[in-house]
Write a protein that holds these residues in place. Structure first.
Motif: not given
Ligand code: HEM
Length: 426
Positions: A289-292, A297-298, A347-349
């Motif tokens: 989900r964080a990758l998405v 965002r970008l 930076r998905p983190q």
């Protein structure tokens, strides 16, 4: 209550506009220059003054707190989608949204999860075959096929058929010709005659299929409304169902396309997401989900949202006259270094740190407030389900990607993305 506005809005001067025009630049470049002037800034397109709002608090103000003062007007896809939800306004919009909203909550979309999973399985089967043969795939086309299959199955409870695919791909060409912001380009109006023909046939087909289906589909929700409510004319059912197709199809496919391009440049992020937990674990789902989230965002696909000031008012102490065009751009807000440290980094983190949630208004790939995306949860769910299947199974080696980014109605790679798929068992 608005206080009297006293400040003078910082504005790009006419020379900046003339330089931009002479250089044949993209409107996003002019907007990026305006952002440097402050969270609310002006620029001119010839005679026309436009106000650009990029600060988080101000975005929140316009979209979420004052939606009746900053309104949508004549959406760019109206010639194709008529009175569907995306283009509707006022009381009809409220009624239409109320009807569909329950279908798109976390609970509502569970009814469509079997359809989404069936489309995921079909996409995975196509990639399995491609990996075996070693062929180079146009993955942007694969991802478009997938997202169209998802929405088509959710509407009709039937898999996408070749004829519908062909018709909608043809209609999409009309859609792709729509400029991001017509006043900036001075383009002639797009001719939608051909696209409308295709869309009419597809809508008829969807209604016929839904009549035969045993499982529930979104078309049935609309047909039930048509039987009970006088507002839901045949034309509105057509507009609404095609709105769901058009709003949900290229957007999701383009987000996935960007995600695979970003992972190609950052292979360690794929490895990190898979290492977060075993298949099916909440940890892995959160990492995917964080990758998405970071991709959006970008590359917030709907990168430009115009609004119009319905009455004289003020924003952040600046006067805004009735009729002024107000532009919001998640693309610019999401890359503002004051809101996002090292904004150009993938930076998905940043989305996994519960302590550091983005400020209200700093992140809005799905819009904000009452006109926010109806399908946001649906879109995230279909992307996560697809990625949970494909990421562990394949390493995607991009063999060809366009150098240019197109900033039109959506922000997308300006050409096909080709890749070779390498099988990787877990
Ligand atoms: C990554 C995928 C998607 C993105 C980035 C996206 C983005 C957006 C944005 C930014 C808006 C608001 C525009 C504005 O305020 O001017 C919007 C509206 C909308 N979206 Fe999405 N969307 C996506 C997927 C979907 C899907 C899958 C569906 C339906 C199945 C959908 C249906 C709609 C509808 C109906 C509206 C209009 C809502 C209203 O005005 O009440 N979208 N979308």
């Amino acid at each position: 209550m608005a206080t009297a506005a006293t400040s003078v809005l910082p504005e790009l001067d006419a020379e900046a506009f003339a330089r931009w025009r002479a250089g044949g630049g993209k409107v996003v470049e002019l907007m990026a220059a305006a952002r440097e002037l402050g969270p609310v800034a002006g620029f001119r397109l010839g005679e026309r003054k436009v106000v650009l709002v990029t600060g988080a608090a101000q975005v929140q103000q316009v979209l979420a707190k004052q939606p009746d003062e900053y309104v949508k007007r004549g959406h760019r896809v109206k010639p194709l989608l008529g009175s569907g939800l995306l283009c509707a306004a006022g009381e009809p919009w409220r009624r239409q949204r109320k009807l569909l909203q329950p279908q798109f909550t976390g609970r509502g979309i569970r009814a469509y999860e079997p359809q989404i999973r069936a489309a995921v399985a079909a996409a995975a089967a196509r990639w399995r075959e491609a990996a075996r043969s070693g062929e180079v795939r146009e993955i942007d086309a694969d991802l478009r096929y997938f997202s169209l299959d998802v929405i088509w199955r959710s509407l009709t409870a039937h898999p996408l058929d070749p004829e519908t695919h062909r018709r909608l791909a043809a209609a999409s060409e009309g859609f792709a010709a729509i400029p991001a912001f017509a006043p900036a380009t001075g383009d002639a109006a797009v001719d939608f005659t051909e696209a409308n023909e295709q869309v009419d046939r597809v809508a008829e087909h969807a209604i016929a299929l839904a009549g035969e289906a045993e499982e529930p589909g979104l078309v049935q929700v609309l047909l039930r409304a048509a039987a009970e409510l006088p507002d839901y004319t045949e034309r509105l059912v057509r507009d609404e169902l095609m709105t769901l197709v058009v709003a949900g199809y290229e957007t999701t496919a383009t987000a996935l396309n960007w995600l695979f391009l970003l992972l190609d440049a950052h292979p360690e992020q794929r490895a990190r997401a898979l290492a977060a937990g075993p298949a099916g674990s909440a940890e892995r789902t959160a990492a995917i989900r964080a990758l998405v989230d970071e991709t959006l965002r970008l590359y917030p696909v709907a990168w430009l949202m115009p609004r119009y000031a319905a009455e004289d008012g003020e924003l952040d102490g600046f006067p805004i006259e009735a009729g002024t065009t107000v532009l919001l751009s998640p693309h610019l807000t999401h890359r503002d270094p004051q809101l996002w440290p090292e904004p150009e980094e993938f930076r998905p983190q940043r989305f996994l740190d519960a302590e550091r949630r983005p400020a209200p208004g700093a992140y809005f790939p799905f819009g904000l407030g009452p006109r926010a995306c109806l399908g946001a949860q649906f879109a995230v769910r279909e992307m996560v389900l697809l990625l949970e299947e494909l990421l562990p199974a394949y390493r995607v080696e991009i063999t060809e990607a366009p150098a240019e980014t197109a900033y039109r109605l959506t922000v997308h790679p300006d050409g096909p993305v080709r890749a070779r798929l390498h099988t990787e068992g877990e």
